[in-house]
Design an enzyme around this catalytic site. Structure first.
Site, short mmCIF file in Angstrom:
data_model
loop_
_atom_site.label_atom_id
_atom_site.label_comp_id
_atom_site.label_asym_id
_atom_site.label_seq_id
_atom_site.Cartn_x
_atom_site.Cartn_y
_atom_site.Cartn_z
N ILE A 16 74.98 43.90 65.55
CA ILE A 16 73.57 43.75 65.05
C ILE A 16 72.88 44.81 65.66
O ILE A 16 71.77 45.25 65.29
CB ILE A 16 72.73 42.60 64.53
CG1 ILE A 16 72.84 41.69 65.92
CG2 ILE A 16 73.61 41.81 63.36
CD1 ILE A 16 72.03 40.41 65.68
N GLY A 17 73.20 45.33 66.76
CA GLY A 17 72.24 46.20 67.79
C GLY A 17 73.20 46.70 69.01
O GLY A 17 74.15 46.11 69.41
N GLY A 20 71.25 49.67 76.17
CA GLY A 20 71.60 49.86 77.56
C GLY A 20 72.05 48.68 78.20
O GLY A 20 72.74 48.49 78.98
N MET A 21 71.32 47.58 77.71
CA MET A 21 71.55 46.07 78.24
C MET A 21 72.79 45.44 77.46
O MET A 21 73.00 44.29 77.97
CB MET A 21 70.36 45.30 78.00
CG MET A 21 69.33 45.24 79.16
SD MET A 21 67.92 44.07 79.18
CE MET A 21 67.02 44.68 77.81
N LYS A 39 73.92 38.48 73.13
CA LYS A 39 74.00 39.99 74.07
C LYS A 39 74.96 39.94 75.01
O LYS A 39 74.83 39.24 75.89
CB LYS A 39 72.40 39.92 74.34
CG LYS A 39 72.21 41.21 75.15
CD LYS A 39 70.88 41.38 75.65
CE LYS A 39 69.73 41.20 74.55
NZ LYS A 39 69.62 42.43 74.15
N ASP A 132 58.66 45.85 78.52
CA ASP A 132 59.04 46.62 77.61
C ASP A 132 58.69 46.15 76.24
O ASP A 132 59.50 46.18 75.19
CB ASP A 132 60.67 46.72 77.75
CG ASP A 132 61.20 47.91 76.97
OD1 ASP A 132 60.73 48.79 76.64
OD2 ASP A 132 62.49 47.95 76.70
#
Length: 220
Positions: A16-17, A20-21, A39, A132
């Protein structure tokens, strides 16, 4: 990571995404029978023991945040295949997608801004700065609830003094930008001190909040 792959007791559904992390996947928590967001951290990050320990410490602090306008962290896991965060899965569009449709009505912009501000205040009162904040890190659920995503993860990923430079609104943090003295954030939403690589506090988030409010009302 292919759909159907299992990490611990989480079954990967789809990507879904990506940033860089790391990559973010929708997954099924087979123990609690719910969908979550995983993640998955880059392999080079997971191989660095010091950075991994720092990230875990920060994740524990972030997991202490409980607020309806902040996406929650449920867990931090390491398996033989990957190291990953287990996060609340927030349905709906991010604010960047919403803003592609143009200027928002004042009442709608104020409602979104109020909810972002309430989430920010909760985090700031607990000593956590986002670093951020941008439309891509704000989601609005189908029922109108606003959730701020990735609270404090830029700091957790890069460390207290590291910063990242990015001239677009793309996801921040890349493996090549994690040394101290580089800039964490997204240039269009950065406060002047953050853009200069100086120490930041809650005022950097307040600046970014103001930029987002301006963008909602003006379309630029």
């Amino acid at each position: 990571m292919q759909p159907g792959t299992t990490l611990a007791h989480y079954e990967i559904k789809d990507l879904i995404g990506k940033g860089g992390m790391g990559e973010v996947y929708r997954a099924r928590d087979t123990k609690l029978d719910r969908d979550v967001a995983l993640k998955i951290l880059p392999a080079e990050f997971a191989a660095d023991g010091d950075r991994l320990a720092r990230f875990e410490r920060e994740a524990k602090v972030l997991a202490s945040l409980h607020h309806p306008n902040i996406a929650s962290i449920f867990g931090f896991e390491t398996t033989s295949e990957a190291t990953f965060l287990v996060m609340e899965l927030v349905e709906g569009d991010d604010l960047a997608a919403v803003l592609r449709g143009g200027v928002l009505p004042v009442d709608e912009a104020v409602d979104i801004a109020r909810q972002i501000a309430e989430g920010l205040e909760e985090a700031h009162e607990n000593g956590i700065v986002h670093r951020d904040l941008k439309p891509a890190n704000v989601k609005r659920t189908p029922d109108g609830r606003v959730k701020v995503l990735d609270f404090g993860l830029a700091r957790a990923f890069a460390g207290q003094t590291a910063v990242e430079e990015d001239i677009s609104s793309a996801p921040t943090m890349t493996a090549a930008m994690t040394e101290a003295g580089t800039v964490i954030g997204t240039a269009a939403y950065m406060s002047p001190e953050q853009a200069r690589g100086k120490e930041v506090d809650r005022r950097a988030d307040i600046w970014a909040f103001g930029v987002i409010l301006f963008e909602m009302l003006t379309g630029k």
